[in-house]
Each structure stands twice: as structure tokens, then as C-alpha cells.
Design an enzyme around this catalytic site. Sequence first.
Site, mmCIF file in Angstrom:
data_model
loop_
_atom_site.group_PDB
_atom_site.id
_atom_site.type_symbol
_atom_site.label_atom_id
_atom_site.label_comp_id
_atom_site.label_asym_id
_atom_site.label_seq_id
_atom_site.Cartn_x
_atom_site.Cartn_y
_atom_site.Cartn_z
ATOM 1 N N GLY A 1 72.275 21.607 -3.967
ATOM 2 C CA GLY A 1 72.289 20.427 -3.115
ATOM 3 C C GLY A 1 73.679 19.822 -3.067
ATOM 4 N N CYS A 2 73.901 18.942 -2.107
ATOM 5 C CA CYS A 2 75.238 18.370 -1.924
ATOM 6 C C CYS A 2 75.604 17.397 -3.045
ATOM 7 C CB CYS A 2 75.342 17.701 -0.557
ATOM 8 S SG CYS A 2 74.032 16.525 -0.162
ATOM 9 N N TYR A 3 74.749 16.404 -3.305
ATOM 10 C CA TYR A 3 75.048 15.456 -4.378
ATOM 11 C C TYR A 3 75.148 16.178 -5.722
ATOM 12 C CZ TYR A 3 73.754 11.522 -1.282
ATOM 13 O OH TYR A 3 73.679 10.603 -0.270
ATOM 14 N N THR B 1 75.964 19.211 -6.338
ATOM 15 C CA THR B 1 77.194 19.999 -6.455
ATOM 16 C C THR B 1 78.298 19.165 -7.086
ATOM 17 O OG1 THR B 1 76.682 21.472 -4.595
ATOM 18 C CG2 THR B 1 79.007 21.189 -5.153
#
Length: 306
Positions: free
Chosen positions: A116-118, A120
Amino acid sequence: MNKPKIFIDGEAGTTGLQIRERLAGRSDLELLSIDPVRRKDSAARAELLNAADVSILCLHDDAAREAVSLTTNPASRLLDASTAHRIHPDWVFGFPELSAEQPEKIRQARYVANPGCYSTGAIALLAPLTGRGLLPADFPVHIQGYSGYTGGGRALVDAHEQGSAHPSKGAFISYGLTLEHKHLPETMVYGGLTRKPVFTPNVGGWAQGMTVTVPLHLAELGVSAEALHAALKEHYAGQQYVKVFELADNPEILDPQTLNGTNNLELFVYPAADGERALLAARLDNLGKGASGAAVQNLELMLGLS
């Protein structure tokens, strides 16, 4: 020599579209596409899932699980961008910079879960510190995420880009206030935490780009900001896509949009003058290293192209 066949299941969504754009000009891959009117037809999807060398799943969790069940060809591999399989024991976590061994694990895997972005950003900051014993696994960690509206889900994207109604359109909002965000499990597992962190995601009126921050009281850790910085520098030395800024080069302002359109990730340690506090920060494109860029990086590893 036959080109590897790639199918993006869910190519009409934000992440799917960006992955397709990143792959469209390549001559070393063959992209398979589904008839738009049949994109929810399980039989049509199954045909392509089993014809592809690698299928990239850009779907909600239930549809991603269905795609796995539809893929019966043992030679067909899957790269899942949903949250469905990120901590599943049969799936390899697709953050190549997690360890020296991670790229080879991705190369050999049939199933790879894109981060996921957060998470990462959070894992990039935390894993080298917990792994070296500088941050105890049970330390009370607070994580703040600040993303463009594409990080806040379909309703916010539609509100900004299609003019649909949404009470937070154009505003800066905090959400996930139950403190049970879907990125928490992978952040704990791969960030090396045994105690749930307090994680607060926030989105603003810009489209994409994010920062993730972790404030720390150093006296409770018994370490210096310089030691934390040295651990990050050591861990990411030689990495193509991750840069750890020198303490003297830290920007005074972190613009979350700086890395938009790239697969890059920047890490910072901001020490307080009193030596008692520090702020860890990560900057990335939530649709780049946080989604489509990471997917292409993982795809290249799976195909032996990098």
C-alpha cells in the site's frame, strides 16, 4: 523469442490505468486486454488470467480473491495491488528494498502482493530500525500520512474529477479515525512492530503525492537521530529508487507532490536542536512507488528484466 504476456485485471481503475500507461510503450511485453463490456465477466477474465504470464490485479479485495480462484494455470503468476494478500503466508511482499533477499524472493514467487502507499512510506522508515534493534518492536509508534485525494478512495476521486458531491471536496481532512486503517497489518508485519501504531491518514485537495511521518522521543529509545539516520543510510545504500537525504541537506518544507510521476522514495531524519526528539519522514508518489510504479518494478523482477 515470445514476449511475456501481461494482463491488467481492472485496467479501467486509477492504478490499472497508470500501470498500463507505464507499460504501453514497451516493445518487450505483450499487453492483453479484455473487452470493456466483459470486464466483470468471470469467464472472460479467467481466459485472460490463464493466458497471461503475469496478471496484475487492480481490484477491490473480494474481486482479487476471485481472480486468484479463476487462475488455474500453474504457469500463470499474479501480482496483486489490493490489500487482500499482503500478509498472506503464500504471497511475497512486493517491497524489493525490504531486505537484500527480497528481490530474489519476488523473482521466484508465483504470487506477489504490491504494498500500500502509506505502508510503503512507514515500512521504509521503520523496518531498518526495528531490524537493527534501534526501535523496539513494542515501542508506541505514531504515524501520520498526508496524501493527495487519490489516496482517499473512489468517492473523493469522483468528487474532485467528476464533480460529484462529497462533503470533504477541496478540503484537508483526516479520516480512518477508528484507527484501524487497512494498511496497518502490513505495516506491523513488515515494519517489525508487535504493538499497533496509532496511524492517522489525511488527504488534501491535490491529486497525488504523499508524505508519511513518524515522530519519536529519543530519550525513550536511548538512541540519537544520527544513529537512526546512519541505519537508514546503511540499509538503502546502492538502491536505485530510494534516497536517504543527508541531515545537512534536509529541505525546510516537504512538498508531497515533488516525486509525482516517478517510482522514487525519499527518506529524511529531522533532529530537534535539543537532541531529544526526531521526525522521520518519507516522500513518494502514492500512485507511483505507492502503487503503479512499484507494480512495474515488481513485474520486471518477476520476469527477470531487472
